[in-house]
Design a protein around this motif. Structure first.
Motif, short mmCIF file in Angstrom:
data_model
loop_
_atom_site.label_atom_id
_atom_site.label_comp_id
_atom_site.label_asym_id
_atom_site.label_seq_id
_atom_site.Cartn_x
_atom_site.Cartn_y
_atom_site.Cartn_z
N GLN A 249 0.83 -1.19 0.00
CA GLN A 249 0.00 0.00 0.00
C GLN A 249 0.87 1.26 0.00
O GLN A 249 0.60 2.22 -0.72
CB GLN A 249 -0.93 0.00 1.21
N ILE A 253 1.05 4.14 -2.93
CA ILE A 253 0.92 5.58 -2.67
C ILE A 253 2.11 6.32 -3.25
O ILE A 253 1.97 7.36 -3.90
CB ILE A 253 0.79 5.84 -1.16
N ARG A 448 -4.86 5.67 6.16
CA ARG A 448 -6.07 5.53 5.34
C ARG A 448 -6.37 6.82 4.59
O ARG A 448 -6.77 6.78 3.41
CB ARG A 448 -7.25 5.14 6.23
N ALA A 451 -3.90 7.23 1.63
CA ALA A 451 -4.21 6.24 0.60
C ALA A 451 -5.45 6.66 -0.18
O ALA A 451 -5.48 6.56 -1.42
CB ALA A 451 -4.42 4.87 1.25
N VAL A 456 -5.53 5.05 -3.82
CA VAL A 456 -5.05 3.70 -3.57
C VAL A 456 -6.05 2.98 -2.69
O VAL A 456 -6.52 3.53 -1.68
CB VAL A 456 -3.66 3.74 -2.89
N THR A 458 -7.66 1.08 0.09
CA THR A 458 -7.28 0.94 1.50
C THR A 458 -7.26 -0.53 1.86
O THR A 458 -8.24 -1.25 1.65
CB THR A 458 -8.27 1.69 2.40
#
Length: 470
Positions: A249, A253, A448, A451, A456, A458
């Motif tokens: 993740q 990002i 969160r 993201a 992106v 989560t």
């Protein structure tokens, strides 16, 4: 006789008034804990690969030179490898409370400067290790390599063969320590000067870069760090909390916004600190906190070597900006500018000068550090192995790192990547950071938020259990 470098010795000088200068970690494993006797034997069998873990400090008389490492004639692995159990049904909350208490205790300077606690009886079938090693012995990057002595690459790996029998070398007498120290006082500056004379062109170029770097550091220091709830006189007790996140993740990002994973890390820390200030009734508008970010200057050939090879940069954390994307762009541009400014070169030049400084100079620097206003907190990000590790057949599930607190700084955040995850370890002064668990929740929310702003997906909510109050 291996003498501490100036940087290593500075960590001893900085250790006072509740500021304990050991790095550490909480390691969580799947499955039941191994037998303590077998575990201690496993560690002792591997110490031939890291002989300094059987060595302690010897201080020259009259403080004429920095300490040296000598074999501990009374080394006992049972003193350093300790065994404890949490009352059932115990979980992460109780483990974090225990870690806070262990991290709050100073290491005994009359013995080798490390401890490992085997913690069993976790209610969900797991066990843990709480590890701490003095910063004078090892830095974060080197520590990753040394911890690998414990680990295997598969669950069914054979136990390593024990090393040859160990016999401590005789300790030098006080007279020998004094003589060697006086020689060091004379020859250290001479060696430093010879290095400049041997390659004048290179020395001149290096000096130019160092001067520019020192100027960049001076400019950062003159500006200072703004007042904040993070900068108070710390006490002797600690709280520890953690957050785990998905490394993919963070990579997504970074790819969506441009920049580095470290930019993403600093941005989410900024978002969490903004929420922290607001919750404490502080208006963050117009405020830019400053983080001290250690960086490794260790060459590949030096990986696994003991001692410190680190420099530092002062990174701005724009907590006054309300939007996550604004914070990211500001952090990204600032970090690119810091690399070009040569702050790291300046910091490295200071550590080289420390190698020829008298111990009294380091003590004076420690007194100055006790009044430091250069940064608000420490944030360190250490890359780790991206494959699963095992210890005595048990898989390492999580690796939560710990960075020490310095005087007047009540929070330190360490980040470690391992096997597709990022693990955040938050160490706080017990009294000043009563809301450390809320800050961990703020960090989850900041991940969160960024993201979502980057488009992106989560990932599932990171695992984090709120610690109990003790």
């Amino acid at each position: 006789m291996a003498r501490l470098t100036g940087l290593d010795a500075s960590f001893l000088a900085f250790e006072k008034d509740g500021a304990h200068m050991h790095v550490g970690s909480v390691l969580v494993f799947e499955g039941p804990a191994p037998d303590y006797v077998a575990f201690a034997a496993r560690i002792e069998n591997g110490l031939h690969s890291v002989p300094r873990y059987r060595q302690k400090l010897a201080f020259p008389p009259l403080g004429v030179a920095r300490p040296i490492w000598v074999d501990d004639p009374h080394f006992n692995v049972g003193y350093h490898v300790r065994h404890t159990a949490l009352p059932a049904p115990a979980g992460d909350a109780e483990l974090r409370a225990l870690a806070g208490r262990v991290f709050a205790q100073q290491l005994d300077r009359d013995k080798p400067l490390w401890e490992i606690w085997l913690v069993d009886t976790m209610g969900d079938g797991r066990f843990a290790l709480i590890c701490k090693t003095h910063h004078a012995l090892v830095d974060g990057i080197s520590g990753v390599d040394i911890m690998s002595v414990l680990f295997d690459l598969s669950a069914d790996a054979e136990e390593p063969e024990p090393g040859p029998p160990w016999s401590p070398r005789p300790a030098p007498s006080g007279a020998e320590l004094l003589a060697e120290g006086l020689i060091e006082r004379v020859t250290g500056p001479v060696r430093f000067a010879r290095g400049l004379v041997a390659a004048p062109d290179r020395a001149g170029a290096d000096a130019g870069r160092a001067v520019a770097g020192l100027a960049a550091m001076a400019a950062a220091g003159v500006a200072g760090a703004p007042p904040s709830p993070l900068n108070v006189r710390i006490g002797p007790h600690r709280r520890f909390a953690w957050v785990s996140a998905d490394l993919d993740q963070f990579k997504a990002i970074k790819n969506a916004l441009g920049g580095t994973i470290n930019d993403v890390v600093l941005t989410v820390v900024t978002g969490a600190l903004r929420a922290h200030l607001i919750r404490r009734g502080r208006d963050p508008e117009g405020t830019e906190l400053k983080a001290m970010v250690p960086i490794s200057v260790r060459a590949d050939a030096e990986r696994g070597a003991l001692g410190n090879r680190v420099a530092a940069m002062y990174a701005p954390l724009p907590v006054g900006l309300p939007g996550a994307l604004e914070r990211f762009r500001t952090v990204h541009e600032a970090m690119a500018g810091l690399k070009e400014s040569g702050q790291a070169v300046g910091a490295q030049a200071i550590t080289r000068l420390a190698d020829v400084a008298a111990p009294t100079v380091l003590d004076q620097a420690a007194r100055l550090q006790s009044r430091q206003r250069f940064f608000n907190l420490t944030v360190t990000n250490v890359p780790g192995p991206q494959l699963p590790l095992f210890m005595m057949g048990r898989k390492l599930e999580a690796f939560y790192p710990k960075v020490p607190l310095v005087l007047n700084t009540a929070l330190g955040i360490a980040i470690m990547s391992y096997d597709g995850h990022l693990f955040f370890g938050l160490l706080g002064d017990y009294d000043a950071m009563e809301d450390l668990d809320e800050l961990a929740t703020d960090l989850e929310a900041a991940i969160r938020e960024l993201a979502s702003c980057a488009g992106v997906k989560t990932s599932r909510k990171p695992r984090r259990r709120v610690p109990v109050r003790t």
